[in-house]
Design a protein around this motif. Structure first.
Motif, short mmCIF file in Angstrom:
data_model
loop_
_atom_site.label_atom_id
_atom_site.label_comp_id
_atom_site.label_asym_id
_atom_site.label_seq_id
_atom_site.Cartn_x
_atom_site.Cartn_y
_atom_site.Cartn_z
N ARG A 1 36.72 46.99 32.42
CA ARG A 1 35.71 47.84 33.09
C ARG A 1 34.55 48.18 32.17
O ARG A 1 33.46 48.52 32.63
CB ARG A 1 36.36 49.13 33.59
N ALA B 1 45.83 43.42 39.98
CA ALA B 1 45.43 44.50 40.88
C ALA B 1 44.34 45.39 40.27
O ALA B 1 43.41 45.80 40.97
CB ALA B 1 46.65 45.34 41.26
N ASP B 2 44.43 45.70 38.99
CA ASP B 2 43.41 46.55 38.36
C ASP B 2 42.05 45.88 38.36
O ASP B 2 41.02 46.53 38.60
CB ASP B 2 43.83 46.90 36.92
N ALA C 1 40.62 45.97 41.91
CA ALA C 1 40.14 47.31 42.24
C ALA C 1 38.84 47.63 41.51
O ALA C 1 37.91 48.21 42.08
CB ALA C 1 41.21 48.34 41.89
N ALA D 1 35.97 45.80 43.17
CA ALA D 1 35.58 46.45 44.42
C ALA D 1 34.76 47.70 44.15
O ALA D 1 33.75 47.97 44.82
CB ALA D 1 36.83 46.79 45.23
N ALA D 2 35.18 48.49 43.13
CA ALA D 2 34.45 49.71 42.80
C ALA D 2 33.05 49.40 42.30
O ALA D 2 32.12 50.19 42.50
CB ALA D 2 35.22 50.49 41.74
N CYS E 1 35.18 39.48 45.62
CA CYS E 1 36.43 39.01 45.00
C CYS E 1 37.10 37.98 45.89
O CYS E 1 37.23 38.18 47.10
CB CYS E 1 37.37 40.20 44.75
N ASP F 1 50.41 47.97 44.82
CA ASP F 1 49.27 47.37 44.13
C ASP F 1 48.90 46.03 44.78
O ASP F 1 47.71 45.73 44.99
CB ASP F 1 49.58 47.16 42.65
N ARG G 1 47.24 46.65 48.11
CA ARG G 1 45.86 47.13 47.96
C ARG G 1 44.92 45.98 47.63
O ARG G 1 43.80 45.91 48.15
CB ARG G 1 45.80 48.20 46.86
N SER G 2 45.38 45.04 46.79
CA SER G 2 44.55 43.88 46.47
C SER G 2 44.20 43.08 47.71
O SER G 2 43.07 42.60 47.87
CB SER G 2 45.27 42.99 45.46
N GLN H 1 43.77 44.16 50.68
CA GLN H 1 42.77 44.88 51.47
C GLN H 1 41.39 44.86 50.81
O GLN H 1 40.36 44.82 51.49
CB GLN H 1 43.22 46.33 51.68
N LEU H 2 41.36 44.85 49.46
CA LEU H 2 40.09 44.95 48.74
C LEU H 2 39.37 43.61 48.60
O LEU H 2 38.14 43.56 48.55
CB LEU H 2 40.32 45.55 47.35
#
Length: 324
Positions: free
Chosen positions: A46, A63-64, A67, A70-71, A76, A94, A97-98, A100-101
């Motif tokens: 990040r 997953a990180d 995320a 996406a932020a 992606c 996790d 969530r991936s 969905q993102l």
């Protein structure tokens, strides 16, 4: 001269691991580098500048990165592995969530689509992996070399291959297992099998080029996995004219076709040994498997995979620009 857009391929596997995810990352980077600036890393830090596009090669383990991308408002592409499709997305928050993102989902064989919630299939694509066609080579002694290629870990079920090596009774069979031991208990089992079964040998981890040469000198590949997203070794076998015996799971059916004649029940070493003996003694059966595999070979052509990857990446970047 315009700067090339930057693509980061997040791969939890490294070159040292020498597994399917790393081979995919390396191959896709090769496909994309003429048009894009491409990096391969464990993930996106990040603290660094976000890439123009992230390609993540594991829903849970990346997953990180997914995320963070996406932020940062960057698109992606998420490539789903076997453990993603057949385990993690059912239980792991996790991984879910991936899903969905990510704006785009990639499966490596067609049967995997059935594992996704219906609402996600519209943004999913199937891209078969590829390997250059290399002709098979004869065995050194005229025998039948039976290979299993893959690191020794529970998901690959190497013990079924070891047990089949002890149960098979046809003459002139040689069993070779390639792959590093990720679990010590499986290494011990391999060493015990070597001691009990003179026809079996475990070579440990080998460089990819050496592994493919060994496969070309094999007459039969065995893939007894409990779960597979789309085994790259099947592609390497098929594109070298080497027939396959495979566990009857979704990931293998998606690669070889629903009606393929070389499936055996998961974990059934006796059934696998029976098919190996039949292959060794029944030329019509062996030829039938070879013909069936040859029919699948065009799916695994490098130019087909490259075109699909470039089309997906171009569309993902275009869609992001038009929606921003």
């Amino acid at each position: 001269m315009l700067n090339k857009l930057r693509i980061l391929i997040a791969s939890p596997a490294s070159a040292a691991s020498n597994n399917g995810n790393w081979q995919t990352a390396q191959r896709w980077a090769h496909f994309l580098k003429p048009q894009y600036h491409v990096e391969i890393a464990r993930g996106w830090d990040r603290a660094s500048n976000p890439p123009d596009l992230l390609i993540a090669l594991h829903a849970r383990r990346c997953a990180d990165s997914v995320a963070a991308c996406a932020a940062a408002g960057r698109p992606c592409i998420l490539v789903l592995t076997g453990t993603d499709l057949y385990r993690d997305i059912r239980h792991d928050d996790d991984a879910r969530r991936s899903l969905q993102l990510a704006q785009h989902l990639v499966l490596l064989q067609e049967a995997g689509l059935a594992e996704l919630p219906a609402g996600l299939r519209a943004r999913s694509a199937v891209i078969y992996q590829s390997a250059p066609a290399l002709p098979p080579l004869p065995s050194d002694d005229g025998g039948i070399n039976v290979a299993m290629i893959g690191h020794l870990r529970a998901e690959k079920d190497p013990v079924t291959f070891m047990r089949a090596a002890e149960l098979a009774s046809a003459p002139r069979l040689h069993f070779t297992q390639v792959g590093g031991a990720l679990e010590e208990a499986l290494a011990q089992q391999a060493r015990l099998t070597e001691a009990r079964c003179p026809a079996y040998r475990w070579l440990g981890n080998l460089p990819h080029a050496d592994t493919r040469e060994l496969l070309r000198r094999s007459q039969l590949l065995v893939v007894p996995s409990l779960m597979e997203g789309g085994a790259n070794v099947i592609i390497e076998a098929v594109t070298s004219g080497i027939p396959v015996l495979a566990s009857d799971i979704s990931g293998n059916r998606g690669m070889l076709g629903a009606g393929y004649g070389g499936y055996f029940p998961v974990g059934d070493a006796a059934a696998l040994a029976g098919l190996i003996d039949r292959f060794a003694t029944d030329p019509a059966f062996a030829q039938g498997l070879t013909v069936e595999c040859a029919r699948r070979a065009p799916l695994f052509a490098p130019e087909r995979e490259q075109a699909a990857v470039l089309r997906l990446v171009d569309n993902a970047l275009t869609s992001h620009r038009t929606s921003s």
